[in-house]
Design an enzyme around this catalytic site. Sequence first.
Site, short mmCIF file in Angstrom:
data_model
loop_
_atom_site.label_atom_id
_atom_site.label_comp_id
_atom_site.label_asym_id
_atom_site.label_seq_id
_atom_site.Cartn_x
_atom_site.Cartn_y
_atom_site.Cartn_z
N LYS A 35 0.85 -1.20 0.00
CA LYS A 35 0.00 0.00 0.00
C LYS A 35 0.88 1.25 0.00
CE LYS A 35 -0.50 -0.41 4.98
NZ LYS A 35 -1.17 0.18 6.09
N ARG A 130 -9.01 -0.13 16.04
CA ARG A 130 -9.00 0.65 14.81
C ARG A 130 -10.06 0.05 13.90
NH1 ARG A 130 -3.50 1.43 11.35
NH2 ARG A 130 -3.98 -0.73 10.85
N TYR A 254 16.92 30.03 6.22
CA TYR A 254 15.75 30.71 6.78
C TYR A 254 15.79 30.71 8.30
CZ TYR A 254 13.48 30.51 2.19
OH TYR A 254 13.17 30.67 0.89
N MET A 302 12.50 24.31 0.68
CA MET A 302 11.66 23.50 -0.23
C MET A 302 12.51 22.63 -1.18
SD MET A 302 8.69 24.70 -2.85
CE MET A 302 7.73 25.54 -1.62
C1 LIG Z 1 -3.53 -4.48 8.42
C2 LIG Z 1 -2.06 -4.32 8.19
N1 LIG Z 1 -1.30 -5.42 8.05
C3 LIG Z 1 0.03 -5.33 7.84
C4 LIG Z 1 0.67 -4.11 7.77
C5 LIG Z 1 2.16 -4.05 7.58
O1 LIG Z 1 2.80 -3.52 8.71
P1 LIG Z 1 4.38 -3.34 8.78
O2 LIG Z 1 4.73 -2.35 7.72
O3 LIG Z 1 4.63 -2.82 10.14
O4 LIG Z 1 4.98 -4.66 8.51
C6 LIG Z 1 -0.08 -2.96 7.93
C7 LIG Z 1 0.60 -1.65 7.89
O5 LIG Z 1 0.20 -0.64 8.37
C8 LIG Z 1 -1.48 -3.06 8.14
O6 LIG Z 1 -2.26 -1.96 8.30
#
Ligand SMILES: Cc1ncc(COP(=O)(O)O)c(C=O)c1O
Length: 357
Positions: A35, A130, A254, A302
């Site tokens: 992701k 969550r 800056y 920047m």
């Molecule tokens: C549901 C879920 N599984 C696995 C992972 C992977 O976690 P990590 O990058 O700490 O291995 C994440 C990352 O946020 C996650 O949200």
Amino acid sequence: MSRLIRALIDTGALRHNLATIRARAGGARILAVVKANAYGHGLVQTALALAQADGFAVARLEEGITLREHGVSQPIVLLEGVFTAEQLREAARHELELVVHDALQVHLLEADAAGHRFRLWLKIDTGMNRLGFRPEQFPEALRRLKRLSAPPLEVRLMTHLARADDSPEMTRRQLECFSETIRGHACATSIANSAGVLGGMPVGGEWVRPGLALYGASPFADCAAEDLDLRPAMTLATSVIAVRFVPRGETVGYGGAWRAKRDSRIAIAAVGYGDGLPRGLLNGTPVLIGGRRAPLCGRVSMDMIAVDVTELGQVEVDTPVVLWGAGLPVEEVARCAGTIAYELLCGVSQRVPLELR
Ligand SMILES: Cc1ncc(COP(=O)(O)O)c(C=O)c1O
């Protein structure tokens, strides 16, 4: 001037890290978490480099579709599932697997007149608070999924660890909660993130879901990636674009946030918060200039930073600069910005070209 800001992606390191994780995963299959543009490493190129993974996990529908459009044929799991009937249809069309973490998503499946069939990952909240069904809600959610008019191809059970990096006690409680909740249900399971796989406690599950470790960073504050046999997959590199003399007593950049305590040589490098380098980096943050460490001085702008190279000798326009990666762990730089490696890697901005090695 040859090479300005770029992120060099070492596909050999990605594969090496996958092999390291596999060796530690106790025979579990690996859902590579790609992701957020594969934590900044490039979604498609990372998935293609990790062809040996048993599947991929993404957060958003669009990420899953992009992978399919580029020929990724392994299982792809949407970690947040879908939220509308249209998304459900799209997910089915691209043969994506769905996490189901909320009653609304069960309802979407029940209301799906077209009867699409999915592999489903029912998520149980064991303490993260969550996403996921609370333990007392789980039996009803599972019953409803099993009674769908278009039965799921399979239902798997998962949870997410909140503190696998720093609290064995919390992890133990989550594992106990998970195993009590699912007792008597013969479903495949998935629990571990990177810290769950690489930590001391056996976490179990038929599938693991590593993200950060694939990219060669350590999930633990007290253990370096190198000691876990992980190699950095991204090196954020640029070049020196000017070298100047700053007399003792004058300030740099800056806000005059750094003042020369001696006559100094300052290298200006082409990278800034426009590239994703945090503006909050402290004076003294290490930067590699021609392979040697030198301290950041003054505020990150920047498009530029200033580095005190008084002690380094030969530094000139075009000298290579590394912000993190090979020779300078991203975790160390993250600490200097009061953040974590995840945020630095994901935060590399769109104007930074990714170059595959
Ligand atoms: C549901 C879920 N599984 C696995 C992972 C992977 O976690 P990590 O990058 O700490 O291995 C994440 C990352 O946020 C996650 O949200």
